[in-house]
Write an enzyme that holds these catalytic residues in place. Structure first.
Site, short mmCIF file in Angstrom:
data_model
loop_
_atom_site.label_atom_id
_atom_site.label_comp_id
_atom_site.label_asym_id
_atom_site.label_seq_id
_atom_site.Cartn_x
_atom_site.Cartn_y
_atom_site.Cartn_z
N ASN A 1 0.88 -1.17 0.00
CA ASN A 1 0.00 0.00 0.00
C ASN A 1 0.92 1.22 0.00
O ASN A 1 1.48 1.58 1.02
CB ASN A 1 -0.88 -0.03 1.26
N ARG B 1 -2.64 -2.06 -3.40
CA ARG B 1 -3.84 -1.24 -3.26
C ARG B 1 -3.75 -0.12 -4.29
O ARG B 1 -2.76 0.63 -4.32
CB ARG B 1 -3.87 -0.64 -1.87
N HIS C 1 -12.96 3.34 -0.43
CA HIS C 1 -12.84 2.44 0.74
C HIS C 1 -13.50 1.08 0.46
O HIS C 1 -13.96 0.40 1.37
CB HIS C 1 -13.47 3.07 2.01
N ARG D 1 -9.64 16.72 4.41
CA ARG D 1 -10.54 16.95 3.26
C ARG D 1 -11.91 17.39 3.78
O ARG D 1 -12.34 16.92 4.83
CB ARG D 1 -10.68 15.65 2.45
N GLU E 1 -8.21 -4.39 5.13
CA GLU E 1 -8.11 -4.21 3.68
C GLU E 1 -6.99 -5.07 3.10
O GLU E 1 -7.09 -5.58 1.98
CB GLU E 1 -7.87 -2.72 3.37
#
Ligand code: AMP
Length: 403
Positions: free
Chosen positions: A8, A92, A180, A240, A377
């Site tokens: 990742n 990822r 996600h 964000r 994940e």
């Protein structure tokens, strides 16, 4: 030992995990590590399956100037000191665009298609692709698999996927994707094992971390997400803003003279909890601060999370269960309690004792079930990688038998 390496890669760090594959195709995590401080103060840290420390060492800045160099250092450490030579690498990749509704084995062609989506995820996609490119160049026969954050949401109904803009833009790829997805897929796959009575029902999953979104699951499939074209929409996040009237961006461009790249930087790095509080993007720091701006940022996060849950409840026409996951969702007793308090109208009522001890089910008996499920994940990436490896192997075997 057969292993899968999961990567990742971000702008200044490469996180990696190694999974062992047993003879029945079961995966077990062996090593978890990261090289961070790329280009500033590079450091390799890694631990074993039981959390035992395997490495913690600093490197001179000139040795690790970019993400491919960080992956090279991690790869050498894995090979030379841990005797790990993976069967395949799963990456990822944030954006699979309109093309990819599942993970894919990567070749140069796939990389150039994925590169087209870099402008949709400018802070993530180029860094996700850099190590893929470098492994393709240096180990061309090593199978690599790209696993997307968007893929799990790709079968939304059109009415959930369109923006109300001229249709030709949708055809170009300007549509709501959702992100996600690897996290939501993990939750959707876990629910039948841990809460079979609600797994086929209507579930809202709140992935609340430094990036935050929510997903509406019906029968384990994503039907709506709070994120859209990019990972900016929906809930406020660490840096964000979440949902924002596009008129604000026009205002910034016309009144402040900000360029597109300045607005982009502003939206990805200066807003959210950080912008609102002026103190930190980190929820823990905000909760321990005594400043009113910090308290306001936390209250804003709670309010918007509950508001978005209401939107997803409308998409699902009701809710059978809620799931909290990711850094804030898994760890913050008070944020869970405050969001749940605003969802009383959906039958939610938390048991403070169960919530306080981070139980699996934190709701009172007879109310809408609320669960805390740690996401994984990386395990999803390892599973996708193994299954693509397996289908490649099976089709090669079939070809061999036919010829
Ligand atoms: P993630 O991106 O999933 O690693 O989540 C990171 C976010 O989780 C940061 O904002 C952390 O402050 C937050 N977090 C982690 N642990 C806690 C906690 N115990 N209480 C509140 N926030 C937490």
């Amino acid at each position: 030992m057969d292993t899968i390496l999961v990567v990742n890669a971000g702008s200044s760090s490469v996180k990696f995990q190694v999974f062992a594959v047993d003879n029945d195709g079961r995966l077990s995590r062996q090593i978890k590590g990261q090289v961070d401080g790329v280009g500033s103060r590079p450091r390799l840290r890694a631990s074993g399956a039981a959390g035992d420390k395997l490495a913690d060492r600093a490197y001179p800045i000139q040795n690790i100037q970019d993400v491919p160099a960080a992956l090279r250092v991690a790869g050498e450490w894995l090979r030379d000191e841990q005797q790990v030579v993976p069967l395949a690498v799963g990456h990822r990749v944030v954006h699979g665009g309109p093309d990819y509704d599942r993970s894919v084995l990567v070749d140069h062609n796939v990389v150039s298609r994925l590169d087209r989506y870099s402008m949709l995820a400018p802070l993530h996609q180029p860094h996700n692709l850099a190590p893929i490119r470098s492994l393709l160049a240096n180990f061309p026969s090593l199978p690599q698999v790209a696993c997307f954050d968007t893929a799990f949401h790709r079968d939304h109904d059109d009415v959930a996927d369109y923006y109300a803009i001229p249709r030709r833009l949708h055809a170009e790829g300007v549509r709501r994707y959702g992100f996600h997805g690897l996290s939501y897929e993990y939750i959707a796959k876990t629910l039948p094992k841990v809460a079979p009575e609600i797994a086929s029902g209507r579930v809202i999953v709140a992935h609340l971390g430094s990036g935050a979104s929510m997903c509406a699951l019906r029968g384990g499939r994503s039907v709506e997400s709070t994120m859209g074209f990019t990972a900016l929409d929906g809930l406020p996040m660490g840096t964000r803003p979440g949902q924002i009237d596009p008129g604000v961006l026009l205002y910034l461009a016309s009144t402040k003279g900000m360029s597109a790249s300045e607005v982009q930087d502003f939206l990805y790095r200066e807003c959210g909890l950080k912008g609102l509080s002026g103190i930190s993007n980190d929820m823990r720091e905000l909760q321990s601060s005594g400043e009113p701006e910090a308290a306001f940022a936390v209250e804003y996060f709670v309010y918007r999370a509950a508001l978005n849950a209401g939107m997803l409840a409308a998409a699902l026409q009701g809710v059978d269960a809620f799931v909290f996951t990711a850094g804030i969702g898994e760890n913050s007793v008070s944020i869970r309690a405050r969001i749940a308090e605003r969802l009383g109208w959906l039958g939610v009522d938390l048991d403070p004792l169960e919530n306080g001890r981070h139980a699996f089910q934190i709701s009172r008996a007879g109310t809408t079930p609320v669960y805390v499920i740690p996401t994984d994940e990386e395990l999803m990436i390892a599973q996708h990688t193994l299954s693509l490896l397996w289908s490649r192997y099976s089709s090669a075997k079939t070809r061999e038998q036919v010829s």
